[in-house]
Write an enzyme that holds these catalytic residues in place. Structure first.
Site, short mmCIF file in Angstrom:
data_model
loop_
_atom_site.label_atom_id
_atom_site.label_comp_id
_atom_site.label_asym_id
_atom_site.label_seq_id
_atom_site.Cartn_x
_atom_site.Cartn_y
_atom_site.Cartn_z
N ASP A 286 0.72 13.07 -10.40
CA ASP A 286 0.39 11.77 -9.82
C ASP A 286 -1.11 11.66 -9.52
OD1 ASP A 286 0.37 9.40 -8.41
OD2 ASP A 286 1.39 10.22 -6.64
N ASP B 110 -3.45 4.98 -11.53
CA ASP B 110 -2.40 5.70 -10.80
C ASP B 110 -1.24 6.05 -11.75
OD1 ASP B 110 -0.38 6.57 -9.15
OD2 ASP B 110 -0.53 4.94 -7.71
#
Ligand code: NAG
Ligand code: NAG
Length: 427
Positions: free
Chosen positions: A136, A314
């Site tokens: 992530d 992201d």
């Protein structure tokens, strides 16, 4: 060329190997695919999408709380020079689910049963205990379930047991993220050896969590490995990749993502030039916590929809979020589009005239989103849901968050060495 030719050779070798390993040079971690929100029958999986919105809201709420604690609130000004970042209240899943619930009758009930996360394996401890991990770029901590997690949400997870590791050490403090179902992901703080496809570090801080929130119970992945900057770390410690650079486990502070239907991979310690053509277009990171690049334009075809916007890249979400008013203005430019679920910010558009030329530009090339990556699935015989959703994540009223519906269209490069994000054309 920014990439040494030796990487090309190594990359090809790794692709063929079952478990790619390299020392000092780039290393490939192959990913399982992520299906996103399109069910097998082509319809939009509204429940999963709402879960993702709530997770993203609460993830970034937590990031901002960490940033304020670690850097002081002046960091918010760097985050959004134009207009205020702010810590929002916890997003409540049942409330947001209910608010979007009146739409559900129109949806098919097929469960896609797929995995929303680009996940790859890591090993923690000595000998290594294996976990399936979501890499992530929008958070900065590593956590996995521990043997102390006895709730049903952990029943299908791999669980870390420090008693089975000769290199573990318990540290002071605790880790906690509040999610929107009234529960937290929380646990103690440990250090141990962590290995990701041959990149091995010692004494990596992480949390073996003893409580997991319901939203993670249904995911195939066990935990999360954050790849953003230390400034948003809840543990206030060096994230895995930064530790790898400091300890010399990777030669360069650079990693690259290829996210696609097949052959998805993360490349640690450089870029995998077998995956892209041409040069990498780099843009300097602004602010201290996120992979954030400023001064973007959003286009539909040749028409400028927004300019001077902030963008955060992201990999931990599928959705592309913009400030609600800017997203509304965006869909006004797509004929036949309409607001579908106001609580969660989703819009629909005519499936048979998907925009194939939505793109972001940071002063170089315009990086467009393919029509299929823009489509989250149908909600009626004629309307489909768009990948761009309007939501105030607290990141500022001029900030967009670009999830994998954007990243799937480019080779993306994250460089601590240049403090930059780069994009290149996928092969
Ligand atoms: C599990 O719980 C026991 C008892 O509270 C505690 O001593 C131990 O440190 C915990 N282990 C982990 C990994 O959280
Ligand atoms: C979330 O909202 C519901 C109402 O929809 C409420 O009953 C519940 O207590 C709320 N949960 C939390 C954790 O705030």
């Amino acid at each position: 060329m920014l990439v040494q030719s030796s990487f090309v050779t190594l990359a090809l070798v790794f692709c063929a190997a079952a478990s790619p390993v390299a020392e000092g040079s780039g290393t490939i971690i192959p990913f399982q695919k992520r299906n996103g929100f399109v069910k097998e029958d082509g319809w939009f999986d509204h429940d999963r999408a709402v879960q993702q919105v709530v997770r993203d809201r609460n993830k970034h709420r937590n990031n901002l709380m960490n940033l304020e604690r670690n850097e002081g609130s002046h960091a918010f000004n760097e985050l959004t020079p134009i207009q205020g970042a702010h810590i929002r209240p916890v997003a409540n899943y049942s409330a947001m689910y209910k608010a979007g619930n009146d739409k559900r009758q129109a949806e098919s009930l097929t469960d896609e049963g797929g995995d929303q996360y680009w996940a790859g394996n890591i090993a923690i401890g000595t000998p290594g205990q294996t976990f399936l991990i979501d890499f992530d770029t929008g958070s900065a901590d590593l956590w996995v379930p521990s043997v102390n997690c006895t709730s049903s949400y952990c029943s299908k997870k791999h669980k870390y047991n420090p008693a089975s590791s000769s290199t573990e050490a318990r540290k002071s403090g605790s880790f906690s993220i509040q999610y929107g179902d009234g529960s937290t992901v929380s646990g103690p703080v440990y250090t141990d050896s962590v290995s990701v496809a041959g990149v091995s570090v010692k004494n990596q801080y992480f949390s073996p969590v003893s409580t997991l929130s319901s939203m993670f119970g249904t995911q195939a992945d066990d935990g999360i490995l954050g790849m953003a900057f230390p400034a948003i770390s809840n543990l206030r410690q060096s994230p895995f990749f930064n530790t790898a650079k400091t300890q010399g486990a990777v030669k360069t502070g650079v990693f690259g993502f290829k996210l696609a239907k097949s052959g998805s991979e993360l490349y640690l310690g450089g870029t995998d030039s077998s995956q892209y053509s041409g040069s990498i277009e780099y843009h300097s990171v602004t602010g201290s916590g996120f992979w954030q690049i400023a001064n973007a334009k959003l286009y539909i075809g040749t028409k400028t929809i927004e300019s001077g916007i902030q963008t955060i890249i992201d990999s931990g979400t599928t959705i592309i979020y913009g400030p609600p008013s800017q997203v509304q203005a965006f869909y006004k430019n797509i004929p036949g589009s309409k607001l579908y679920d106001s609580a969660n910010g989703f819009y629909s558009y005519p499936c048979n005239s998907a925009p194939s030329n939505v793109g972001f530009n940071w002063g170089g090339k315009t990086w467009t989103i393919s029509a299929s990556n823009f489509n989250f699935g149908q909600v009626s015989s004629t309307q489909c849901i768009g990948a761009i959703a309007g939501q105030d994540l607290g990141l500022g009223s001029n900030t967009w968050l670009l999830g994998d519906s954007f990243m799937k269209n480019v080779y993306s490069v994250f460089s601590f060495d240049k403090n930059s994000v780069g994009f290149a054309t996928l092969r």
